[in-house]
Design a protein around this motif. Structure first.
Motif, PDB file in Angstrom:
ATOM      1  N   THR A  67      36.744 -21.967 -39.458  1.00 28.50           N
ATOM      2  CA  THR A  67      35.970 -22.239 -38.243  1.00 28.50           C
ATOM      3  C   THR A  67      36.289 -21.216 -37.159  1.00 28.50           C
ATOM      4  O   THR A  67      35.388 -20.709 -36.478  1.00 28.50           O
ATOM      5  N   GLU A  68      37.584 -20.904 -36.995  1.00 25.38           N
ATOM      6  CA  GLU A  68      37.984 -19.860 -36.049  1.00 25.38           C
ATOM      7  C   GLU A  68      37.287 -18.538 -36.379  1.00 25.38           C
ATOM      8  O   GLU A  68      36.783 -17.838 -35.487  1.00 25.38           O
ATOM      9  N   THR A  69      37.277 -18.208 -37.663  1.00 28.26           N
ATOM     10  CA  THR A  69      36.684 -16.948 -38.111  1.00 28.26           C
ATOM     11  C   THR A  69      35.194 -16.900 -37.809  1.00 28.26           C
ATOM     12  O   THR A  69      34.676 -15.887 -37.323  1.00 28.26           O
ATOM     13  N   SER A  76      30.870 -11.617 -32.185  1.00 28.82           N
ATOM     14  CA  SER A  76      30.539 -10.217 -32.445  1.00 28.82           C
ATOM     15  C   SER A  76      29.023 -10.022 -32.476  1.00 28.82           C
ATOM     16  O   SER A  76      28.491  -9.042 -31.951  1.00 28.82           O
ATOM     17  N   PHE A  77      28.318 -10.997 -33.073  1.00 30.29           N
ATOM     18  CA  PHE A  77      26.854 -10.940 -33.115  1.00 30.29           C
ATOM     19  C   PHE A  77      26.271 -11.043 -31.707  1.00 30.29           C
ATOM     20  O   PHE A  77      25.365 -10.286 -31.339  1.00 30.29           O
ATOM     21  N   THR A  78      26.785 -11.992 -30.902  1.00 28.75           N
ATOM     22  CA  THR A  78      26.252 -12.160 -29.554  1.00 28.75           C
ATOM     23  C   THR A  78      26.554 -10.949 -28.676  1.00 28.75           C
ATOM     24  O   THR A  78      25.749 -10.601 -27.803  1.00 28.75           O
ATOM     25  N   PHE A  79      27.694 -10.304 -28.914  1.00 29.89           N
ATOM     26  CA  PHE A  79      27.997  -9.082 -28.151  1.00 29.89           C
ATOM     27  C   PHE A  79      27.020  -7.979 -28.541  1.00 29.89           C
ATOM     28  O   PHE A  79      26.573  -7.199 -27.694  1.00 29.89           O
ATOM     29  N   GLY A  80      26.677  -7.909 -29.832  1.00 26.95           N
ATOM     30  CA  GLY A  80      25.675  -6.940 -30.265  1.00 26.95           C
ATOM     31  C   GLY A  80      24.333  -7.195 -29.590  1.00 26.95           C
ATOM     32  O   GLY A  80      23.642  -6.254 -29.169  1.00 26.95           O
ATOM     33  N   ALA A  81      23.966  -8.470 -29.459  1.00 18.26           N
ATOM     34  CA  ALA A  81      22.723  -8.821 -28.769  1.00 18.26           C
ATOM     35  C   ALA A  81      22.797  -8.422 -27.298  1.00 18.26           C
ATOM     36  O   ALA A  81      21.795  -7.986 -26.707  1.00 18.26           O
ATOM     37  N   ALA A  82      23.975  -8.575 -26.695  1.00 18.21           N
ATOM     38  CA  ALA A  82      24.170  -8.160 -25.297  1.00 18.21           C
ATOM     39  C   ALA A  82      23.955  -6.655 -25.143  1.00 18.21           C
ATOM     40  O   ALA A  82      23.313  -6.201 -24.185  1.00 18.21           O
ATOM     41  N   LEU A 178      33.271  -1.719 -28.388  1.00 14.12           N
ATOM     42  CA  LEU A 178      34.141  -1.150 -29.427  1.00 14.12           C
ATOM     43  C   LEU A 178      35.393  -2.003 -29.597  1.00 14.12           C
ATOM     44  O   LEU A 178      35.814  -2.305 -30.717  1.00 14.12           O
ATOM     45  N   PHE A 179      35.998  -2.383 -28.478  1.00 10.35           N
ATOM     46  CA  PHE A 179      37.225  -3.177 -28.494  1.00 10.35           C
ATOM     47  C   PHE A 179      36.985  -4.528 -29.163  1.00 10.35           C
ATOM     48  O   PHE A 179      37.773  -4.960 -30.010  1.00 10.35           O
ATOM     49  N   TRP A 180      35.876  -5.183 -28.811  1.00  4.55           N
ATOM     50  CA  TRP A 180      35.592  -6.520 -29.344  1.00  4.55           C
ATOM     51  C   TRP A 180      35.335  -6.473 -30.850  1.00  4.55           C
ATOM     52  O   TRP A 180      35.841  -7.305 -31.608  1.00  4.55           O
ATOM     53  N   HIS A 181      34.533  -5.499 -31.293  1.00  4.65           N
ATOM     54  CA  HIS A 181      34.255  -5.387 -32.731  1.00  4.65           C
ATOM     55  C   HIS A 181      35.511  -4.994 -33.507  1.00  4.65           C
ATOM     56  O   HIS A 181      35.699  -5.422 -34.651  1.00  4.65           O
ATOM     57  N   LEU A 185      37.235  -7.008 -36.667  1.00  4.33           N
ATOM     58  CA  LEU A 185      37.661  -6.368 -37.913  1.00  4.33           C
ATOM     59  C   LEU A 185      39.119  -6.703 -38.233  1.00  4.33           C
ATOM     60  O   LEU A 185      39.461  -7.019 -39.382  1.00  4.33           O
ATOM     61  N   ILE A 186      39.971  -6.643 -37.213  1.00  5.52           N
ATOM     62  CA  ILE A 186      41.382  -6.995 -37.402  1.00  5.52           C
ATOM     63  C   ILE A 186      41.519  -8.451 -37.847  1.00  5.52           C
ATOM     64  O   ILE A 186      42.319  -8.771 -38.735  1.00  5.52           O
ATOM     65  N   TRP A 187      40.715  -9.338 -37.255  1.00  6.93           N
ATOM     66  CA  TRP A 187      40.815 -10.756 -37.628  1.00  6.93           C
ATOM     67  C   TRP A 187      40.397 -10.984 -39.076  1.00  6.93           C
ATOM     68  O   TRP A 187      40.977 -11.829 -39.762  1.00  6.93           O
TER      69      TRP A 187
END
Length: 200
Positions: A67-69, A76-82, A178-181, A185-187
């Motif tokens: 669920t966290e994932t 990440s998707f919503t940031f892309g939409a932003a 960049l930082f958020w994506h 990736l790290i997660w």
């Protein structure tokens, strides 16, 4: 003529400044990669050193972590939409997508804090074993990065609402993207290497 030359020089300086900012941020991300690489390597070495404490399979709840994932991947998707809204100049849509991203990120952090508190309450704190020390350090470092990203999001939302979406805001927003994506990736690596491996 002089005014034209001055304007062109100013534009060139601004372009060079933007390029240096982007390059500097990429260098920062590479240094962050090294930090996480060391943490993953440390966890890999210490994962079997549970002493008399519990192993990961006894502690982790895969549906909870899944669920966290999902929350972080959705953010990440919503940031892309932003970012798409920013390119089309839709400030209202941009702010809405950033707000949704913030809520999803905050929910992720809330779940992670709850998970840490539950582990400590069960007597599985970072001082229980080398495995748990490495686990709390790795996952906690990622959580700290996400928290910094959330603070950065709030600052960007305030800046855009007050000053509009100018070139400086667009550049800072691109760096935050960049930082958020990167954190997503790290997660994915954390989820696979720390949690999922325990159940395979």
């Amino acid at each position: 003529m002089t005014t034209t030359l001055h304007t062109e020089a100013h534009a060139a300086d601004a372009h060079d400044g933007a390029s240096m900012t982007t390059l500097g941020f990429w260098i920062y991300l590479m240094s962050d990669c090294l930090i996480f690489a060391v943490l993953f390597a440390t966890f890999g070495v210490l994962v079997g050193n549970v002493a008399d404490g519990p192993a990961g399979k006894e502690l982790f709840e895969l549906p909870y972590v899944l669920t966290e994932t999902v929350l972080l991947l959705l953010s990440s998707f919503t940031f892309g939409a932003a970012m798409l809204s920013a390119r089309t100049g839709g400030t209202r849509a941009l702010q809405a997508w950033l707000a949704v991203t913030f809520v999803l990120g905050l929910a992720f952090i809330g779940m992670e804090v709850h998970e840490f508190a539950a582990l400590v309450q069960r007597g599985a704190g970072p001082d229980t074993s080398a495995f748990l020390s490495a686990y709390f350090t790795l996952v906690g470092t990622h959580g700290l990065h996400v928290t910094c990203g959330l603070l950065w999001l709030v600052v960007m939302m305030h800046q855009i609402s007050r000053f509009g979406l100018d070139a400086v805001a667009e550049r800072r927003l691109a760096c935050l993207s960049l930082f958020w994506h990167f954190l997503d990736l790290i997660w994915i690596c954390v989820f696979t290497f720390v949690y999922l491996r325990e159940f395979l």
